[in-house]
Design a protein around this motif. Structure first.
Motif, PDB file in Angstrom:
ATOM      1  N   GLU A  93       7.568  -4.068  -1.815  1.00  0.00           N
ATOM      2  CA  GLU A  93       8.262  -3.732  -0.581  1.00  0.00           C
ATOM      3  C   GLU A  93       9.688  -3.295  -0.868  1.00  0.00           C
ATOM      4  OE1 GLU A  93       8.035  -6.781   2.368  1.00  0.00           O
ATOM      5  OE2 GLU A  93       9.740  -5.996   3.460  1.00  0.00           O
ATOM      6  N   SER A  94      10.346  -3.955  -1.852  1.00  0.00           N
ATOM      7  CA  SER A  94      11.728  -3.598  -2.140  1.00  0.00           C
ATOM      8  C   SER A  94      11.810  -2.208  -2.737  1.00  0.00           C
ATOM      9  CB  SER A  94      12.337  -4.631  -3.099  1.00  0.00           C
ATOM     10  OG  SER A  94      11.671  -4.594  -4.353  1.00  0.00           O
ATOM     11  N   ASP A  95      10.765  -1.793  -3.486  1.00  0.00           N
ATOM     12  CA  ASP A  95      10.750  -0.453  -4.049  1.00  0.00           C
ATOM     13  C   ASP A  95      10.508   0.591  -2.977  1.00  0.00           C
ATOM     14  OD1 ASP A  95       9.048  -1.364  -7.128  1.00  0.00           O
ATOM     15  OD2 ASP A  95      11.165  -1.408  -6.593  1.00  0.00           O
ATOM     16  N   ALA A  96       9.549   0.324  -2.086  1.00  0.00           N
ATOM     17  CA  ALA A  96       9.080   1.351  -1.159  1.00  0.00           C
ATOM     18  C   ALA A  96       9.828   1.370   0.145  1.00  0.00           C
ATOM     19  CB  ALA A  96       7.591   1.151  -0.889  1.00  0.00           C
TER      20      ALA A  96
ATOM     21  N   ALA B  39       3.928   6.026  -5.613  1.00  0.00           N
ATOM     22  CA  ALA B  39       3.086   4.934  -6.113  1.00  0.00           C
ATOM     23  C   ALA B  39       2.577   4.068  -4.977  1.00  0.00           C
ATOM     24  CB  ALA B  39       3.871   4.088  -7.118  1.00  0.00           C
ATOM     25  N   GLN B  40       3.465   3.738  -4.035  1.00  0.00           N
ATOM     26  CA  GLN B  40       3.067   2.881  -2.929  1.00  0.00           C
ATOM     27  C   GLN B  40       2.135   3.605  -1.956  1.00  0.00           C
ATOM     28  OE1 GLN B  40       6.181   3.317  -4.011  1.00  0.00           O
ATOM     29  NE2 GLN B  40       6.737   1.289  -4.822  1.00  0.00           N
ATOM     30  N   ALA B  41       2.378   4.902  -1.758  1.00  0.00           N
ATOM     31  CA  ALA B  41       1.493   5.685  -0.901  1.00  0.00           C
ATOM     32  C   ALA B  41       0.094   5.764  -1.506  1.00  0.00           C
ATOM     33  CB  ALA B  41       2.075   7.085  -0.693  1.00  0.00           C
ATOM     34  N   GLN B  42       0.027   5.945  -2.821  1.00  0.00           N
ATOM     35  CA  GLN B  42      -1.274   5.954  -3.495  1.00  0.00           C
ATOM     36  C   GLN B  42      -1.955   4.591  -3.362  1.00  0.00           C
ATOM     37  OE1 GLN B  42      -2.955   8.421  -4.893  1.00  0.00           O
ATOM     38  NE2 GLN B  42      -1.466  10.050  -5.265  1.00  0.00           N
ATOM     39  N   GLN B  43      -1.168   3.522  -3.390  1.00  0.00           N
ATOM     40  CA  GLN B  43      -1.721   2.186  -3.198  1.00  0.00           C
ATOM     41  C   GLN B  43      -2.410   2.056  -1.844  1.00  0.00           C
ATOM     42  OE1 GLN B  43       1.917  -0.286  -4.635  1.00  0.00           O
ATOM     43  NE2 GLN B  43       0.225  -1.733  -4.503  1.00  0.00           N
ATOM     44  N   LEU B  44      -1.781   2.612  -0.815  1.00  0.00           N
ATOM     45  CA  LEU B  44      -2.348   2.521   0.528  1.00  0.00           C
ATOM     46  C   LEU B  44      -3.698   3.233   0.599  1.00  0.00           C
ATOM     47  CD1 LEU B  44      -2.370   1.794   3.498  1.00  0.00           C
ATOM     48  CD2 LEU B  44      -0.824   3.731   3.932  1.00  0.00           C
ATOM     49  N   VAL B  45      -3.780   4.442   0.048  1.00  0.00           N
ATOM     50  CA  VAL B  45      -5.042   5.184   0.073  1.00  0.00           C
ATOM     51  C   VAL B  45      -6.101   4.452  -0.750  1.00  0.00           C
ATOM     52  CG1 VAL B  45      -6.168   7.366  -0.534  1.00  0.00           C
ATOM     53  CG2 VAL B  45      -3.885   7.383   0.498  1.00  0.00           C
ATOM     54  N   LYS B  46      -5.684   3.871  -1.863  1.00  0.00           N
ATOM     55  CA  LYS B  46      -6.624   3.098  -2.679  1.00  0.00           C
ATOM     56  C   LYS B  46      -7.137   1.887  -1.911  1.00  0.00           C
ATOM     57  CE  LYS B  46      -7.163   0.942  -7.227  1.00  0.00           C
ATOM     58  NZ  LYS B  46      -6.484   0.602  -8.510  1.00  0.00           N
ATOM     59  N   TYR B  47      -6.265   1.241  -1.158  1.00  0.00           N
ATOM     60  CA  TYR B  47      -6.684   0.068  -0.371  1.00  0.00           C
ATOM     61  C   TYR B  47      -7.667   0.469   0.725  1.00  0.00           C
ATOM     62  CZ  TYR B  47      -6.585  -3.970   2.700  1.00  0.00           C
ATOM     63  OH  TYR B  47      -6.968  -5.031   3.479  1.00  0.00           O
TER      64      TYR B  47
END
Length: 341
Positions: A30-33, A272-280
């Motif tokens: 969260e602190s990164d994104a 990276a975080q956006a890709q995490q969301l699509v992966k989830y």
């Protein structure tokens, strides 16, 4: 904070801050994104539940901005690199194709693509499907028997269906179905079909209104997506008690399975975080939320079975279509020429 006056302290300060950021980077996504911005054209309640699961698992917050498929797709194209959006979700894939065609998407991570069956991933790999809805013909069971139903969705453009069929012509759902007719039958056949629909069909505002009209006997049949009927039956059945569904087969364009898409914007500052969301969304936990929800759309990824109330996805017989070829602007043009828009 005191203003620094010499270059050396500035360089040292920047270096210290960089080292601190690197040291803290693994402590909190969260602190990164900060907060991801999601442009969402899917159903609000479904996406809110899936996003809540994502935030609980990762700590990454998501700001959801909702709209319609092509409304948001055109907005993304207009905003270009200045768009605040990190991720885009749609109900139907033609809006994804519009954004992809304008070079707005980043490649989806290979691990995410691997979670989704190939038929639900465009050849570009620039976005992926995360949910599906089947095209059906809802018919009034008091007015029609199964032997009197059309064999193909193309048949509802024939003269014998004049005044007996309904469609939600202005919606992205029906326009996605038209895109499948174009893909399977070609532009000329689609144009002729639309001309027949213009003569035959009553136009309604949304799939729910079409189903309600069928149930009330205003029309004998209507082209909708499956989940409107299943959701109503799961609740009171007030708008579906006198309706049944025909699932077209033989890879007819009326057997089209539309894909809800998810993609990461190339302009996102939080890749990276956006890709995490699509992966989830396409992963087991996200797909479980979809399958267990009252949305009654099909889960399609990570081997998660669809809601057991639905006709199994394996029993559907959709045409084989590369979802990257579904052309929203061409469909709108053809529908305007036919006078349906």
């Amino acid at each position: 904070m005191r203003r620094l006056k010499r270059l050396a302290p500035v360089v040292a300060g920047i270096a210290a801050l960089t080292m601190l950021a690197a040291a803290c980077g693994n402590d909190s996504s969260e602190s990164d994104a900060g907060t991801l911005t999601l442009y969402n054209a899917q159903h609000d309640d479904l996406v809110a539940a899936m996003v809540a699961g994502f935030t609980k698992e990762t700590g990454i917050k998501v700001d959801i901005r909702s709209g319609k498929d092509f409304e948001l797709a055109n907005q993304l194209v207009q905003e270009g690199d200045a768009s605040p959006a990190d991720v885009f979700l749609t109900e139907n894939s033609p809006a994804m194709t519009l954004v992809d065609g304008n070079g707005r998407f980043a490649k989806v991570d290979d691990e995410t693509v691997a979670q989704v069956p190939a038929q639900y991933v465009p050849s570009s790999h620039n976005w992926v499907g995360f949910a599906a809805r089947a095209t059906v013909l809802a018919y009034n069971s008091k007015a029609l028997t199964p032997d009197r139903l059309p064999e193909s969705i193309m048949d509802v453009a024939k003269p014998e269906w004049q005044g007996k069929v309904g469609v939600a012509a202005g919606g992205a759902d029906f326009q996605a179905i038209v895109s499948a007719v174009v893909a399977v039958k070609g532009e000329q056949a689609a144009a002729d079909w639309l001309k027949g629909l213009k003569a035959n069909a009553k136009i309604y505002q949304g799939n729910g209104a079409v189903m309600k009209a069928v149930n009330a006997g205003e029309i004998q049949a209507g082209v909708i997506y499956h989940y409107y009927w299943y959701k109503d039956r799961a609740e009171s059945g007030a708008n579906s008690a006198d309706t049944e569904l025909k699932f077209f087969d033989g890879k007819d364009p009326g057997a089209f399975v539309s894909i809800s898409g998810a993609g990461v914007l190339k302009s996102s500052k939080h890749q990276a975080q956006a890709q995490q969301l699509v992966k989830y969304l396409t992963g087991e936990n996200g797909q479980r939320i979809l399958s267990d929800s009252k949305a009654l759309e099909y889960s399609i990824a990570s081997g998660v079975p669809a809601n057991p109330a639905l006709k199994p996805l394996s029993e559907l017989d959709p045409p084989a279509i590369d979802v990257a070829t579904l052309n929203g602007p061409k469909v709108v043009e053809l529908m305007q020429q036919a006078g349906l828009l």
